[in-house]
Write a protein that holds these residues in place. Sequence first.
Motif, PDB file in Angstrom:
ATOM      1  N   PRO A  66      26.393 101.220 -29.932  1.00 22.63           N
ATOM      2  CA  PRO A  66      25.225 101.453 -29.572  1.00 22.63           C
ATOM      3  C   PRO A  66      24.400 100.813 -28.684  1.00 22.63           C
ATOM      4  O   PRO A  66      23.420 101.159 -27.848  1.00 22.63           O
ATOM      5  N   SER A  67      24.555  99.563 -28.861  1.00 20.53           N
ATOM      6  CA  SER A  67      23.916  98.448 -28.037  1.00 20.53           C
ATOM      7  C   SER A  67      24.118  98.757 -26.504  1.00 20.53           C
ATOM      8  O   SER A  67      23.503  98.261 -25.667  1.00 20.53           O
ATOM      9  N   ASP A  68      25.205  99.224 -26.106  1.00 19.37           N
ATOM     10  CA  ASP A  68      25.429  99.733 -24.703  1.00 19.37           C
ATOM     11  C   ASP A  68      24.633 100.800 -24.131  1.00 19.37           C
ATOM     12  O   ASP A  68      24.259 100.931 -22.891  1.00 19.37           O
ATOM     13  N   ARG A  69      24.263 101.700 -25.109  1.00 19.69           N
ATOM     14  CA  ARG A  69      23.577 102.777 -24.736  1.00 19.69           C
ATOM     15  C   ARG A  69      22.394 102.503 -24.319  1.00 19.69           C
ATOM     16  O   ARG A  69      21.739 101.734 -24.977  1.00 19.69           O
ATOM     17  N   PRO A  70      21.442 103.332 -23.421  1.00 19.60           N
ATOM     18  CA  PRO A  70      20.098 103.126 -23.066  1.00 19.60           C
ATOM     19  C   PRO A  70      19.352 103.527 -24.187  1.00 19.60           C
ATOM     20  O   PRO A  70      19.755 104.383 -25.378  1.00 19.60           O
ATOM     21  N   LEU A  71      18.204 102.773 -24.716  1.00 21.05           N
ATOM     22  CA  LEU A  71      17.581 103.003 -25.865  1.00 21.05           C
ATOM     23  C   LEU A  71      16.852 104.576 -25.492  1.00 21.05           C
ATOM     24  O   LEU A  71      16.358 104.741 -24.626  1.00 21.05           O
ATOM     25  N   PRO A  72      16.946 105.380 -26.500  1.00 19.96           N
ATOM     26  CA  PRO A  72      16.274 106.766 -26.534  1.00 19.96           C
ATOM     27  C   PRO A  72      14.858 106.136 -26.325  1.00 19.96           C
ATOM     28  O   PRO A  72      14.279 105.630 -26.913  1.00 19.96           O
ATOM     29  N   PRO A  73      14.056 107.401 -25.963  1.00 21.97           N
ATOM     30  CA  PRO A  73      12.696 107.341 -25.695  1.00 21.97           C
ATOM     31  C   PRO A  73      12.049 107.452 -27.013  1.00 21.97           C
ATOM     32  O   PRO A  73      12.460 108.213 -27.891  1.00 21.97           O
ATOM     33  N   LEU A  74      10.887 106.924 -27.379  1.00 22.73           N
ATOM     34  CA  LEU A  74      10.103 107.222 -28.587  1.00 22.73           C
ATOM     35  C   LEU A  74       9.387 108.435 -28.533  1.00 22.73           C
ATOM     36  O   LEU A  74       8.672 108.786 -27.487  1.00 22.73           O
ATOM     37  N   SER A  75       9.478 109.182 -29.499  1.00 20.85           N
ATOM     38  CA  SER A  75       8.798 110.673 -29.316  1.00 20.85           C
ATOM     39  C   SER A  75       8.571 111.220 -30.646  1.00 20.85           C
ATOM     40  O   SER A  75       9.306 110.589 -31.662  1.00 20.85           O
ATOM     41  N   GLY A  76       7.854 112.144 -30.873  1.00 18.56           N
ATOM     42  CA  GLY A  76       7.580 112.918 -32.236  1.00 18.56           C
ATOM     43  C   GLY A  76       8.785 113.826 -32.419  1.00 18.56           C
ATOM     44  O   GLY A  76       9.822 113.523 -31.991  1.00 18.56           O
ATOM     45  N   PRO A  77       8.347 114.532 -33.382  1.00 16.14           N
ATOM     46  CA  PRO A  77       9.413 115.626 -33.747  1.00 16.14           C
ATOM     47  C   PRO A  77      10.314 116.383 -32.530  1.00 16.14           C
ATOM     48  O   PRO A  77       9.577 116.685 -31.834  1.00 16.14           O
ATOM     49  N   VAL A  78      11.382 116.544 -32.569  1.00 18.43           N
ATOM     50  CA  VAL A  78      12.190 117.089 -31.459  1.00 18.43           C
ATOM     51  C   VAL A  78      12.316 118.667 -32.017  1.00 18.43           C
ATOM     52  O   VAL A  78      13.015 118.788 -32.668  1.00 18.43           O
ATOM     53  N   PRO A  79      11.589 119.504 -30.971  1.00 20.17           N
ATOM     54  CA  PRO A  79      11.952 120.904 -31.480  1.00 20.17           C
ATOM     55  C   PRO A  79      13.382 121.557 -31.674  1.00 20.17           C
ATOM     56  O   PRO A  79      14.042 121.221 -30.562  1.00 20.17           O
ATOM     57  N   GLY A  80      13.632 122.203 -32.529  1.00 21.87           N
ATOM     58  CA  GLY A  80      14.863 122.786 -32.756  1.00 21.87           C
ATOM     59  C   GLY A  80      16.002 121.841 -33.513  1.00 21.87           C
ATOM     60  O   GLY A  80      16.833 122.195 -33.980  1.00 21.87           O
ATOM     61  N   GLU A  81      15.497 120.523 -33.821  1.00 18.94           N
ATOM     62  CA  GLU A  81      16.211 119.623 -34.338  1.00 18.94           C
ATOM     63  C   GLU A  81      15.727 119.165 -35.438  1.00 18.94           C
ATOM     64  O   GLU A  81      16.396 118.803 -36.729  1.00 18.94           O
ATOM     65  N   ASP A  82      14.297 118.884 -35.394  1.00 21.31           N
ATOM     66  CA  ASP A  82      13.674 118.086 -36.553  1.00 21.31           C
ATOM     67  C   ASP A  82      13.019 119.451 -37.335  1.00 21.31           C
ATOM     68  O   ASP A  82      12.986 120.494 -36.733  1.00 21.31           O
ATOM     69  N   GLU A  83      12.467 119.376 -38.543  1.00 19.99           N
ATOM     70  CA  GLU A  83      11.636 120.263 -39.158  1.00 19.99           C
ATOM     71  C   GLU A  83      10.688 120.809 -38.203  1.00 19.99           C
ATOM     72  O   GLU A  83       9.889 120.109 -37.437  1.00 19.99           O
ATOM     73  N   ASP A  84      10.256 122.125 -38.435  1.00 18.74           N
ATOM     74  CA  ASP A  84       9.069 122.722 -37.517  1.00 18.74           C
ATOM     75  C   ASP A  84       7.907 122.681 -38.512  1.00 18.74           C
ATOM     76  O   ASP A  84       7.834 122.261 -39.603  1.00 18.74           O
ATOM     77  N   ASP A  85       7.029 123.318 -38.097  1.00 18.89           N
ATOM     78  CA  ASP A  85       5.742 123.391 -38.919  1.00 18.89           C
ATOM     79  C   ASP A  85       5.589 124.422 -40.125  1.00 18.89           C
ATOM     80  O   ASP A  85       4.697 124.408 -40.640  1.00 18.89           O
ATOM     81  N   ARG A  86       6.779 125.338 -39.900  1.00 19.77           N
ATOM     82  CA  ARG A  86       6.531 126.287 -40.984  1.00 19.77           C
ATOM     83  C   ARG A  86       6.754 125.685 -42.447  1.00 19.77           C
ATOM     84  O   ARG A  86       7.747 124.524 -42.389  1.00 19.77           O
ATOM     85  N   LEU A  87       6.205 126.055 -43.436  1.00 17.93           N
ATOM     86  CA  LEU A  87       6.336 125.739 -44.926  1.00 17.93           C
ATOM     87  C   LEU A  87       7.388 126.484 -45.514  1.00 17.93           C
ATOM     88  O   LEU A  87       7.606 127.539 -45.597  1.00 17.93           O
ATOM     89  N   ARG A  88       8.384 125.676 -46.327  1.00 22.02           N
ATOM     90  CA  ARG A  88       9.221 126.566 -47.042  1.00 22.02           C
ATOM     91  C   ARG A  88       8.620 126.924 -48.362  1.00 22.02           C
ATOM     92  O   ARG A  88       7.462 126.153 -48.680  1.00 22.02           O
ATOM     93  N   PRO A  89       9.162 127.624 -49.192  1.00 23.62           N
ATOM     94  CA  PRO A  89       8.550 128.054 -50.540  1.00 23.62           C
ATOM     95  C   PRO A  89       8.012 127.007 -51.352  1.00 23.62           C
ATOM     96  O   PRO A  89       9.111 126.305 -51.507  1.00 23.62           O
TER      97      PRO A  89
END
Lengths: 183, 183
Positions: free
Chosen positions: A4-27
């Motif tokens: 991991p330490s050899d990889r470039p640091l990923p950028p800091l960002s908010g939720p990632v569309p398609g991968e993180d939860e979206d805005d819809r609420l579950r029941p």
Amino acid sequence: MSSPSDRPLPPLSGPVPGEDEDDRLRPGEVAAPLPERFDAGLFYIGRIRTPWTRRGDCPRNARQSDAVCTIEVDERFAAGLTGVESCTHLLVLYWMHRARRDLVVQAPRHYGEPRGTFALRSPVRPNPVAASVVKLLGVEGPRLSVVGLDCLDGTPLVDIKPYFASTDAVGDAVVGWHAARTA
Amino acid sequence: MSSPSDRPLPPLSGPVPGEDEDDRLRPGEVAAPLPERFDAGLFYIGRIRTPWTRRGDCPRNARQSDAVCTIEVDERFAAGLTGVESCTHLLVLYWMHRARRDLVVQAPRHYGEPRGTFALRSPVRPNPVAASVVKLLGVEGPRLSVVGLDCLDGTPLVDIKPYFASTDAVGDAVVGWHAARTA
């Protein structure tokens, strides 16, 4: 797999569309309007390097993996590590920067039934500060090798504390809803 | 003594002159210049009511007192407590709003010898988020009765998490410098 330490640091960002939860609420889920202003500010004091670059790859909890992760403390704060090498375990606080913050009742995918945010360890919470107990393997300058994390590579570090068994360990603690579920 | 919840909430403020640590460094202490900007923001989600109104009155750690304290969650977030009543213990995160944040090496009065901030549980740290394990006695609406806190009355609440013995309890953890001191 590269370290991991050899990889470039990923950028800091908010939720990632398609991968993180979206805005819809579950029941059964309930969102609360968040306050308009923050009450206090946090500094990111370092980053955590882990093998997991996508949410779906992270272990469900820290005991599900014995992967060695690296905590990198910013040079500015590195002198704060003096004495840490004498600890067998640490309490690590970090910031789950990709989680939404407005759900007070939520139904995590793997549980189904909705529960209050404060009865869950979900990253989704008003203040997404995670707390994990890690086993310390070694200290090399501003870098700690640890086992016991389950977060994304590049997760911002908030704090490191010595873990005192006398005050932090409660071996017979029970989370009732969880115990009932697995009984 | 009046119950903490009957007393008016103390105002939120920074270090109190004459009572909190001042700006002077003790021998061996090291201050680091803090970054100019915060990286993330916290919401205070409630307040903690305790019997202690002055720093000097607080127990040194949470096991030194069996005082019952009250965690009051703001109405906005109170639905997040659903299911919490099934937990015997909780991990409570709170904000030590009266602590300075710039010491990386410090010599707490009761220890003397300087040590790195991340080897100490001192409130003085870049992000003064405290983590305490409490025993849950009862839940009444947005109020939790708990044992195991050592903070000032009116301390801002940051998070409540269920305490899982499976991941949070490490009974044989050792803080070497502390063990050597008391051996």
